[in-house]
Design a protein around this motif. Structure first.
Motif, PDB file in Angstrom:
ATOM      1  N   ASN A   1      28.003  89.349 -14.857  1.00  0.00           N
ATOM      2  CA  ASN A   1      27.092  90.474 -15.024  1.00  0.00           C
ATOM      3  C   ASN A   1      27.802  91.782 -14.694  1.00  0.00           C
ATOM      4  OD1 ASN A   1      26.943  90.956 -12.157  1.00  0.00           O
ATOM      5  ND2 ASN A   1      25.413  89.334 -11.993  1.00  0.00           N
ATOM      6  N   ALA A   2      27.134  92.890 -14.962  1.00  0.00           N
ATOM      7  CA  ALA A   2      27.764  94.203 -14.834  1.00  0.00           C
ATOM      8  C   ALA A   2      28.182  94.509 -13.390  1.00  0.00           C
ATOM      9  CB  ALA A   2      26.812  95.286 -15.346  1.00  0.00           C
ATOM     10  N   GLU A   3      27.362  94.098 -12.427  1.00  0.00           N
ATOM     11  CA  GLU A   3      27.686  94.370 -11.027  1.00  0.00           C
ATOM     12  C   GLU A   3      28.948  93.627 -10.602  1.00  0.00           C
ATOM     13  OE1 GLU A   3      25.786  93.961  -6.519  1.00  0.00           O
ATOM     14  OE2 GLU A   3      24.744  93.099  -8.251  1.00  0.00           O
ATOM     15  N   GLN A   4      29.083  92.389 -11.023  1.00  0.00           N
ATOM     16  CA  GLN A   4      30.280  91.608 -10.673  1.00  0.00           C
ATOM     17  C   GLN A   4      31.533  92.242 -11.267  1.00  0.00           C
ATOM     18  OE1 GLN A   4      28.897  87.904 -12.310  1.00  0.00           O
ATOM     19  NE2 GLN A   4      28.250  87.096 -10.327  1.00  0.00           N
ATOM     20  N   ILE A   5      31.440  92.707 -12.503  1.00  0.00           N
ATOM     21  CA  ILE A   5      32.585  93.371 -13.129  1.00  0.00           C
ATOM     22  C   ILE A   5      32.951  94.634 -12.365  1.00  0.00           C
ATOM     23  CG2 ILE A   5      33.310  94.621 -15.201  1.00  0.00           C
ATOM     24  CD1 ILE A   5      31.742  92.611 -16.857  1.00  0.00           C
ATOM     25  N   ARG A   6      31.946  95.410 -12.008  1.00  0.00           N
ATOM     26  CA  ARG A   6      32.214  96.660 -11.277  1.00  0.00           C
ATOM     27  C   ARG A   6      32.845  96.408  -9.913  1.00  0.00           C
ATOM     28  NH1 ARG A   6      30.239  98.050  -6.478  1.00  0.00           N
ATOM     29  NH2 ARG A   6      28.120  97.468  -7.119  1.00  0.00           N
ATOM     30  N   ARG A   7      32.360  95.394  -9.196  1.00  0.00           N
ATOM     31  CA  ARG A   7      32.885  95.117  -7.858  1.00  0.00           C
ATOM     32  C   ARG A   7      34.346  94.676  -7.906  1.00  0.00           C
ATOM     33  NH1 ARG A   7      28.539  91.225  -5.114  1.00  0.00           N
ATOM     34  NH2 ARG A   7      30.083  91.252  -3.419  1.00  0.00           N
ATOM     35  N   LEU A   8      34.689  93.844  -8.894  1.00  0.00           N
ATOM     36  CA  LEU A   8      36.084  93.422  -9.016  1.00  0.00           C
ATOM     37  C   LEU A   8      36.975  94.586  -9.446  1.00  0.00           C
ATOM     38  CD1 LEU A   8      35.839  89.850 -10.563  1.00  0.00           C
ATOM     39  CD2 LEU A   8      36.719  90.477  -8.321  1.00  0.00           C
ATOM     40  N   CYS A   9      36.487  95.414 -10.348  1.00  0.00           N
ATOM     41  CA  CYS A   9      37.261  96.607 -10.733  1.00  0.00           C
ATOM     42  C   CYS A   9      37.508  97.499  -9.530  1.00  0.00           C
ATOM     43  CB  CYS A   9      36.518  97.385 -11.822  1.00  0.00           C
ATOM     44  SG  CYS A   9      36.533  96.619 -13.452  1.00  0.00           S
ATOM     45  N   GLU A  10      36.530  97.580  -8.655  1.00  0.00           N
ATOM     46  CA  GLU A  10      36.652  98.400  -7.453  1.00  0.00           C
ATOM     47  C   GLU A  10      37.749  97.864  -6.546  1.00  0.00           C
ATOM     48  OE1 GLU A  10      33.052  98.686  -4.979  1.00  0.00           O
ATOM     49  OE2 GLU A  10      33.072 100.804  -5.493  1.00  0.00           O
ATOM     50  N   VAL A  11      37.761  96.556  -6.362  1.00  0.00           N
ATOM     51  CA  VAL A  11      38.766  95.937  -5.483  1.00  0.00           C
ATOM     52  C   VAL A  11      40.174  96.177  -6.023  1.00  0.00           C
ATOM     53  CG1 VAL A  11      39.669  93.748  -4.626  1.00  0.00           C
ATOM     54  CG2 VAL A  11      37.213  94.186  -4.569  1.00  0.00           C
ATOM     55  N   TYR A  12      40.397  95.855  -7.290  1.00  0.00           N
ATOM     56  CA  TYR A  12      41.754  95.894  -7.847  1.00  0.00           C
ATOM     57  C   TYR A  12      42.210  97.329  -8.133  1.00  0.00           C
ATOM     58  CZ  TYR A  12      41.791  90.847  -8.252  1.00  0.00           C
ATOM     59  OH  TYR A  12      41.795  89.503  -7.963  1.00  0.00           O
ATOM     60  N   SER A  13      41.277  98.239  -8.313  1.00  0.00           N
ATOM     61  CA  SER A  13      41.655  99.628  -8.565  1.00  0.00           C
ATOM     62  C   SER A  13      41.955 100.382  -7.281  1.00  0.00           C
ATOM     63  CB  SER A  13      40.528 100.342  -9.330  1.00  0.00           C
ATOM     64  OG  SER A  13      40.809 101.707  -9.492  1.00  0.00           O
ATOM     65  N   LEU A  14      41.191 100.108  -6.231  1.00  0.00           N
ATOM     66  CA  LEU A  14      41.334 100.874  -4.998  1.00  0.00           C
ATOM     67  C   LEU A  14      42.362 100.290  -4.039  1.00  0.00           C
ATOM     68  CD1 LEU A  14      37.578 101.778  -4.312  1.00  0.00           C
ATOM     69  CD2 LEU A  14      39.317 103.068  -5.571  1.00  0.00           C
ATOM     70  N   LEU A  15      42.735  98.993  -4.210  1.00  0.00           N
ATOM     71  CA  LEU A  15      43.737  98.435  -3.289  1.00  0.00           C
ATOM     72  C   LEU A  15      45.065  99.211  -3.300  1.00  0.00           C
ATOM     73  CD1 LEU A  15      43.404  94.556  -3.255  1.00  0.00           C
ATOM     74  CD2 LEU A  15      43.327  96.118  -1.326  1.00  0.00           C
ATOM     75  N   PRO A  16      45.776  99.367  -4.406  1.00  0.00           N
ATOM     76  CA  PRO A  16      45.580  98.744  -5.718  1.00  0.00           C
ATOM     77  C   PRO A  16      46.350  97.423  -5.819  1.00  0.00           C
ATOM     78  CG  PRO A  16      47.288 100.386  -5.881  1.00  0.00           C
ATOM     79  CD  PRO A  16      46.865 100.368  -4.428  1.00  0.00           C
ATOM     80  N   PHE A  17      45.942  96.584  -6.790  1.00  0.00           N
ATOM     81  CA  PHE A  17      46.636  95.324  -7.057  1.00  0.00           C
ATOM     82  C   PHE A  17      46.720  95.164  -8.571  1.00  0.00           C
ATOM     83  CE2 PHE A  17      47.049  90.788  -7.742  1.00  0.00           C
ATOM     84  CZ  PHE A  17      47.973  90.415  -6.772  1.00  0.00           C
ATOM     85  N   GLN A  18      47.893  94.844  -9.078  1.00  0.00           N
ATOM     86  CA  GLN A  18      48.106  94.796 -10.527  1.00  0.00           C
ATOM     87  C   GLN A  18      47.543  93.512 -11.122  1.00  0.00           C
ATOM     88  OE1 GLN A  18      52.139  95.530 -11.706  1.00  0.00           O
ATOM     89  NE2 GLN A  18      51.568  95.930 -13.844  1.00  0.00           N
ATOM     90  N   ALA A  19      46.597  93.679 -12.062  1.00  0.00           N
ATOM     91  CA  ALA A  19      45.995  92.549 -12.781  1.00  0.00           C
ATOM     92  C   ALA A  19      45.603  93.052 -14.170  1.00  0.00           C
ATOM     93  CB  ALA A  19      44.789  92.007 -12.023  1.00  0.00           C
ATOM     94  N   ASP A  20      46.608  93.349 -14.984  1.00  0.00           N
ATOM     95  CA  ASP A  20      46.379  94.013 -16.268  1.00  0.00           C
ATOM     96  C   ASP A  20      45.503  93.191 -17.210  1.00  0.00           C
ATOM     97  OD1 ASP A  20      47.943  96.022 -15.301  1.00  0.00           O
ATOM     98  OD2 ASP A  20      49.742  95.466 -16.432  1.00  0.00           O
ATOM     99  N   GLU A  21      45.723  91.875 -17.276  1.00  0.00           N
ATOM    100  CA  GLU A  21      44.962  91.045 -18.217  1.00  0.00           C
ATOM    101  C   GLU A  21      43.474  91.045 -17.872  1.00  0.00           C
ATOM    102  OE1 GLU A  21      46.585  87.167 -18.514  1.00  0.00           O
ATOM    103  OE2 GLU A  21      48.479  87.824 -19.423  1.00  0.00           O
TER     104      GLU A  21
END
Length: 279
Positions: free
Chosen positions: A86-106
């Motif tokens: 769902n949209a919330e799950q997508i947003r939360r994961l984007c938040e984690v990988y964008s703000l850490l940051p951690f590379q997960a391009d795929e």
């Protein structure tokens, strides 16, 4: 899990920065410390404090490596499951990988495609008929179809069609056995078709009646419920797309994040701000 691991990574990063700071400050006192140590008797064993620091450093390296492995596994799993999230799950994961940051391009690319696709669907829905209008239209057409095909009058459309088929083979008094079989088969098929159509009309009517009962019980329009859910989903997807844009400005080789504006645009913004602040 990704958020928890992200917190660990963030704390580990802060700890490394603090250790580096302490090492820099401690460098200033090395000369005085060395002179004091030279007056002490030599010992063959390792310094207990130095041993603890080495052990702690090794544990930090292991924890960091394990965190990276977990984040990589989560990213792979999330990429494969992006269409069912769902949209919330997508947003939360984007938040984690964008703000850490951690590379997960795929994973990020899969999320970008999915979020953009869902946003287009939501925009199309906002231009379509309301749910209440669709229910009213469905109910009206169901009533019209039921009256036309299965009306109580002697001239219902479905009866006329069935009689027409049977008259093709039943007009002659010298029907062969094969023709009689065709008449029986045709009658059986038309009865089955009639049953299927009636079941379809009944099912559609049940949906309409159920939706109307829900609205009456809740005292709120289903359109209002759907609109509220669509607005929440649209916000989450919009935020996810912003985080994805933020992620794509990261230079992972240096850890720096590029500005969203070029140099000329930044200078123009600065001039506009200063013109408003200064008389």
């Amino acid at each position: 899990l990704a958020e928890s691991v992200g917190v660990l990574k963030e704390l580990e990063g802060k700890k490394e920065k603090q250790s580096h700071k302490d090492a820099t400050q401690g460098q200033q006192s090395l000369e005085s410390t060395d002179s004091e140590e030279s007056t002490k008797p030599e010992t063959n064993g390792l310094d207990p404090e130095e041993s603890d620091e080495t052990k702690e450093s090794s544990q930090s390296i292991d924890l960091s490596a394990a965190s990276d492995d977990v984040l990589a596994l989560i990213a792979k799993f999330a990429k494969d499951m992006s269409k069912s999230m769902n949209a919330e799950q997508i947003r939360r994961l984007c938040e984690v990988y964008s703000l850490l940051p951690f590379q997960a391009d795929e994973m990020i690319n899969a999320f970008a495609t999915e979020a953009s696709s869902r946003m287009r669907v939501l925009e199309d829905l906002s231009r379509n008929q309301t749910f209440d209008d669709l229910l009213k239209d469905t109910e009206a057409k169901n009533s019209a179809v039921k009256a036309s095909l299965f009306g109580d009058s002697d001239v219902s459309l479905f009866d006329s069609i069935r009689h027409g088929f049977m008259s093709l083979f039943g007009s002659s008094h010298e029907n062969s056995e094969s023709e009689k079989q065709v008449v029986e088969d045709t009658s059986s098929i038309t009865d089955e078709i009639a049953t299927l159509i009636q079941d379809s009309i009944a099912a559609t009517s049940n949906v309409t009646q159920h939706a109307q009962a829900e609205e009456a019980a809740l005292r709120i329009s289903l359109d209002d419920i759907f609109r509220s859910m669509q607005q929440g989903t649209s916000f989450e997807l919009g935020r996810a797309l912003e985080l994805i844009e933020n992620y794509r400005r990261i230079e992972f080789s240096t850890g720096r994040r590029r500005s969203r504006y070029d140099r000329e645009r930044r200078n123009d913004i600065a001039k506009r701000v200063l013109s408003r602040l200064l008389p």
